[in-house]
Design a protein around this motif. Structure first.
Motif, PDB file in Angstrom:
ATOM      1  N   GLU A  63       0.845  -1.200   0.000  1.00 23.76           N
ATOM      2  CA  GLU A  63       0.000   0.000   0.000  1.00 23.76           C
ATOM      3  C   GLU A  63       0.878   1.246   0.000  1.00 23.76           C
ATOM      4  O   GLU A  63       2.076   1.176   0.284  1.00 23.76           O
ATOM      5  N   VAL A  64       0.247   2.376  -0.314  1.00 27.92           N
ATOM      6  CA  VAL A  64       0.968   3.647  -0.415  1.00 27.92           C
ATOM      7  C   VAL A  64       0.206   4.716   0.369  1.00 27.92           C
ATOM      8  O   VAL A  64      -1.020   4.825   0.265  1.00 27.92           O
ATOM      9  N   VAL A  65       0.959   5.500   1.162  1.00 28.54           N
ATOM     10  CA  VAL A  65       0.400   6.628   1.916  1.00 28.54           C
ATOM     11  C   VAL A  65       1.225   7.850   1.534  1.00 28.54           C
ATOM     12  O   VAL A  65       2.457   7.811   1.614  1.00 28.54           O
ATOM     13  N   LEU A  66       0.568   8.923   1.077  1.00 26.94           N
ATOM     14  CA  LEU A  66       1.305  10.125   0.668  1.00 26.94           C
ATOM     15  C   LEU A  66       0.937  11.305   1.557  1.00 26.94           C
ATOM     16  O   LEU A  66      -0.221  11.456   1.959  1.00 26.94           O
ATOM     17  N   LEU A  67       1.944  12.121   1.855  1.00 27.43           N
ATOM     18  CA  LEU A  67       1.763  13.280   2.740  1.00 27.43           C
ATOM     19  C   LEU A  67       1.838  14.558   1.924  1.00 27.43           C
ATOM     20  O   LEU A  67       2.741  14.737   1.112  1.00 27.43           O
ATOM     21  N   SER A  68       0.885  15.457   2.155  1.00 25.27           N
ATOM     22  CA  SER A  68       0.806  16.640   1.306  1.00 25.27           C
ATOM     23  C   SER A  68       0.119  17.791   2.019  1.00 25.27           C
ATOM     24  O   SER A  68      -0.536  17.607   3.044  1.00 25.27           O
ATOM     25  N   ARG A  69       0.238  18.969   1.408  1.00 25.53           N
ATOM     26  CA  ARG A  69      -0.526  20.099   1.901  1.00 25.53           C
ATOM     27  C   ARG A  69      -1.895  20.114   1.237  1.00 25.53           C
ATOM     28  O   ARG A  69      -2.105  19.540   0.175  1.00 25.53           O
ATOM     29  N   HIS A  70      -2.810  20.780   1.903  1.00 25.05           N
ATOM     30  CA  HIS A  70      -4.159  20.932   1.385  1.00 25.05           C
ATOM     31  C   HIS A  70      -4.432  22.424   1.238  1.00 25.05           C
ATOM     32  O   HIS A  70      -4.030  23.201   2.104  1.00 25.05           O
ATOM     33  N   THR A  71      -5.045  22.813   0.123  1.00 25.39           N
ATOM     34  CA  THR A  71      -5.451  24.210  -0.018  1.00 25.39           C
ATOM     35  C   THR A  71      -6.967  24.249  -0.141  1.00 25.39           C
ATOM     36  O   THR A  71      -7.574  23.333  -0.697  1.00 25.39           O
ATOM     37  N   ALA A  72      -7.562  25.290   0.411  1.00 23.25           N
ATOM     38  CA  ALA A  72      -9.018  25.432   0.364  1.00 23.25           C
ATOM     39  C   ALA A  72      -9.366  26.892   0.249  1.00 23.25           C
ATOM     40  O   ALA A  72      -8.665  27.757   0.779  1.00 23.25           O
TER      41      ALA A  72
ATOM     42  N   SER B 112     -11.693  28.312   1.713  1.00 27.66           N
ATOM     43  CA  SER B 112     -12.089  28.824   3.036  1.00 27.66           C
ATOM     44  C   SER B 112     -10.890  29.184   3.913  1.00 27.66           C
ATOM     45  O   SER B 112     -11.042  29.881   4.912  1.00 27.66           O
ATOM     46  N   ASN B 113      -9.683  28.669   3.550  1.00 30.74           N
ATOM     47  CA  ASN B 113      -8.480  28.823   4.384  1.00 30.74           C
ATOM     48  C   ASN B 113      -8.622  28.175   5.760  1.00 30.74           C
ATOM     49  O   ASN B 113      -7.790  28.365   6.632  1.00 30.74           O
ATOM     50  N   ARG B 114      -9.671  27.409   5.967  1.00 33.97           N
ATOM     51  CA  ARG B 114      -9.925  26.776   7.259  1.00 33.97           C
ATOM     52  C   ARG B 114      -8.845  25.734   7.568  1.00 33.97           C
ATOM     53  O   ARG B 114      -8.531  24.905   6.718  1.00 33.97           O
ATOM     54  N   PRO B 115      -8.251  25.775   8.778  1.00 36.30           N
ATOM     55  CA  PRO B 115      -7.273  24.728   9.112  1.00 36.30           C
ATOM     56  C   PRO B 115      -7.937  23.350   9.068  1.00 36.30           C
ATOM     57  O   PRO B 115      -9.053  23.181   9.584  1.00 36.30           O
ATOM     58  N   ALA B 116      -7.281  22.401   8.456  1.00 33.00           N
ATOM     59  CA  ALA B 116      -7.900  21.084   8.291  1.00 33.00           C
ATOM     60  C   ALA B 116      -6.846  19.992   8.228  1.00 33.00           C
ATOM     61  O   ALA B 116      -5.704  20.229   7.826  1.00 33.00           O
ATOM     62  N   LEU B 117      -7.246  18.804   8.651  1.00 32.53           N
ATOM     63  CA  LEU B 117      -6.467  17.588   8.457  1.00 32.53           C
ATOM     64  C   LEU B 117      -7.379  16.666   7.658  1.00 32.53           C
ATOM     65  O   LEU B 117      -8.519  16.401   8.065  1.00 32.53           O
TER      66      LEU B 117
ATOM     67  N   GLU C 257      -3.430  14.967   4.439  1.00 30.30           N
ATOM     68  CA  GLU C 257      -3.063  16.350   4.123  1.00 30.30           C
ATOM     69  C   GLU C 257      -3.278  17.294   5.308  1.00 30.30           C
ATOM     70  O   GLU C 257      -4.175  17.084   6.118  1.00 30.30           O
ATOM     71  N   ILE C 258      -2.435  18.312   5.356  1.00 29.36           N
ATOM     72  CA  ILE C 258      -2.574  19.388   6.343  1.00 29.36           C
ATOM     73  C   ILE C 258      -2.939  20.655   5.591  1.00 29.36           C
ATOM     74  O   ILE C 258      -2.284  21.023   4.615  1.00 29.36           O
ATOM     75  N   GLY C 259      -4.010  21.317   6.032  1.00 28.75           N
ATOM     76  CA  GLY C 259      -4.444  22.540   5.349  1.00 28.75           C
ATOM     77  C   GLY C 259      -4.697  23.662   6.341  1.00 28.75           C
ATOM     78  O   GLY C 259      -4.678  23.460   7.549  1.00 28.75           O
ATOM     79  N   SER C 260      -4.965  24.874   5.797  1.00 28.27           N
ATOM     80  CA  SER C 260      -5.191  25.068   4.372  1.00 28.27           C
ATOM     81  C   SER C 260      -4.339  26.216   3.851  1.00 28.27           C
ATOM     82  O   SER C 260      -4.435  26.585   2.690  1.00 28.27           O
ATOM     83  N   THR C 261      -3.491  26.814   4.739  1.00 23.18           N
ATOM     84  CA  THR C 261      -2.619  27.913   4.315  1.00 23.18           C
ATOM     85  C   THR C 261      -1.231  27.703   4.902  1.00 23.18           C
ATOM     86  O   THR C 261      -1.025  26.857   5.774  1.00 23.18           O
ATOM     87  N   GLU C 262      -0.300  28.513   4.424  1.00 17.43           N
ATOM     88  CA  GLU C 262       1.101  28.404   4.826  1.00 17.43           C
ATOM     89  C   GLU C 262       1.278  28.399   6.348  1.00 17.43           C
ATOM     90  O   GLU C 262       2.120  27.691   6.888  1.00 17.43           O
ATOM     91  N   GLU C 263       0.449  29.184   7.001  1.00 10.14           N
ATOM     92  CA  GLU C 263       0.498  29.290   8.459  1.00 10.14           C
ATOM     93  C   GLU C 263       0.346  27.912   9.123  1.00 10.14           C
ATOM     94  O   GLU C 263       0.891  27.657  10.192  1.00 10.14           O
TER      95      GLU C 263
END
Length: 316
Positions: free
Chosen positions: A76-85, A87-92, A165-171
């Motif tokens: 199996e494969v698990v990939l780690l990435s940023r998320h953009t939205a 709303s800019n709402r922080p999200a996992l 993914e970790i979102g949603s802005t650089e912060e």
């Protein structure tokens, strides 16, 4: 031949590199072989962390490339990435991948192969629930929303795949507490600690949700998947089901509704069935997200494919 799990990260994205570094800070890692095209690796039990410097959606077939270079079979494969939205709402977020609605010749905006859906990793549902628990324990909830996303983007893979993914802005992309939460999800989810791994599929006839319709964050499907014991495959948001409007429905056959929606449903169903051998894949339709003619067309096509349509209680 030993089976290994690939966790893939890129140094070009803080929301990928920071959790990978936090994961590597945990005990038991050894350096592994480098594979061609600048991919370095680290080994811990049956887990292999691969790190490269390109866009996470650009490196296709890393599972096959790893197998060719090392002789280890990838499970199996698990990939780690940023998320953009917007709303800019922080999200996992956790989600399956693919671009099943694109036609041959289309250029996928974020990787993948037009018309293709990856095998969805059976851990998606159980890991979403584990992620919610870890994030809550670490005080990230309610600041961060813990959610599924619809099936979208690449890269091309050949083994069951999920994105975290970790979102949603650089912060937030480089937030250490978010990175540690993702690292802990990997650690517990893949069973590197004392406890067994989470989300192993055994295929004893359990039901698997195939989400059809709704927005990108799959709210109607989420209501079901947040309950313990629910398995989830592909999640086709409205944008993955392009349907050409019928100018006139009387006397017209619903099967004639044009667009890539049928292909999208078919390949996503087939990939979900393959990823969950011995399971029963049941479609869950976000009813309110469709017009009447769309819902009728979808329902009759699902019947044609012998795909059962379920209500929320059918998944428990």
């Amino acid at each position: 031949m030993a089976e290994v799990v690939l966790v893939v990260a890129t140094t070009s994205d803080a929301a990928s590199a920071t959790p990978a570094a936090a994961f590597l800070d945990m005990p038991g890692w050894k350096p592994g072989p480098a594979i061609p095209d600048g991919v370095e690796s680290f080994a811990n039990g049956r887990v292999r962390l691969l790190r490269h410097a390109r866009g996470i959606v650009e490196e296709d077939d890393l599972d096959l490339r790893w197998e060719a270079a090392t002789g280890e079979r990838v499970s199996e494969v698990v990939l780690l990435s940023r998320h953009t939205a917007v709303s800019n709402r922080p999200a996992l977020t956790v989600h399956p991948i693919g671009v099943p609605h694109l036609r041959e010749g289309d250029v996928p905006p974020q990787g993948g192969r037009p018309g293709w859906a990856a095998l969805p990793n059976p851990r998606i549902g159980p890991w979403l629930r584990l992620l919610r628990r870890i994030a809550a324990d670490r005080g990230l909830v309610p600041e961060f929303e813990i959610t599924l996303e619809g099936t979208h983007h690449g890269p091309v893979t050949n083994r069951p795949t999920l994105f975290v993914e970790i979102g949603s802005t650089e912060e937030y992309w480089g937030r250490q507490d978010a990175a540690e939460t993702v690292a802990l999800l990997l650690w517990k989810g893949l069973g590197l600690g004392e406890e067994a791994s989470v989300g192993n599929w055994h295929g004893n006839g359990e039901k698997v949700l195939l989400g059809i319709g709704g927005g990108h964050y799959a709210p109607r499907h989420m209501d079901i998947v947040m309950k313990d014991g629910v398995w989830v495959g592909h999640l086709l948001s409205g944008y993955s089901l392009p349907m050409e409007e019928l100018k006139q429905t009387n006397g017209k056959n619903l099967a004639d509704v044009g667009g890539m929606w049928k292909h999208s449903i078919k390949v996503s169903y087939e990939a979900t069935k393959e990823a969950f051998p011995g399971g029963e894949v049941i479609a869950h339709i976000d009813q309110k997200s469709f017009k009447g003619w769309q819902k009728n067309a979808i329902t009759s096509y699902l019947q044609e494919l012998n795909i059962r349509v379920g209500k929320p209680n059918d998944f428990f």
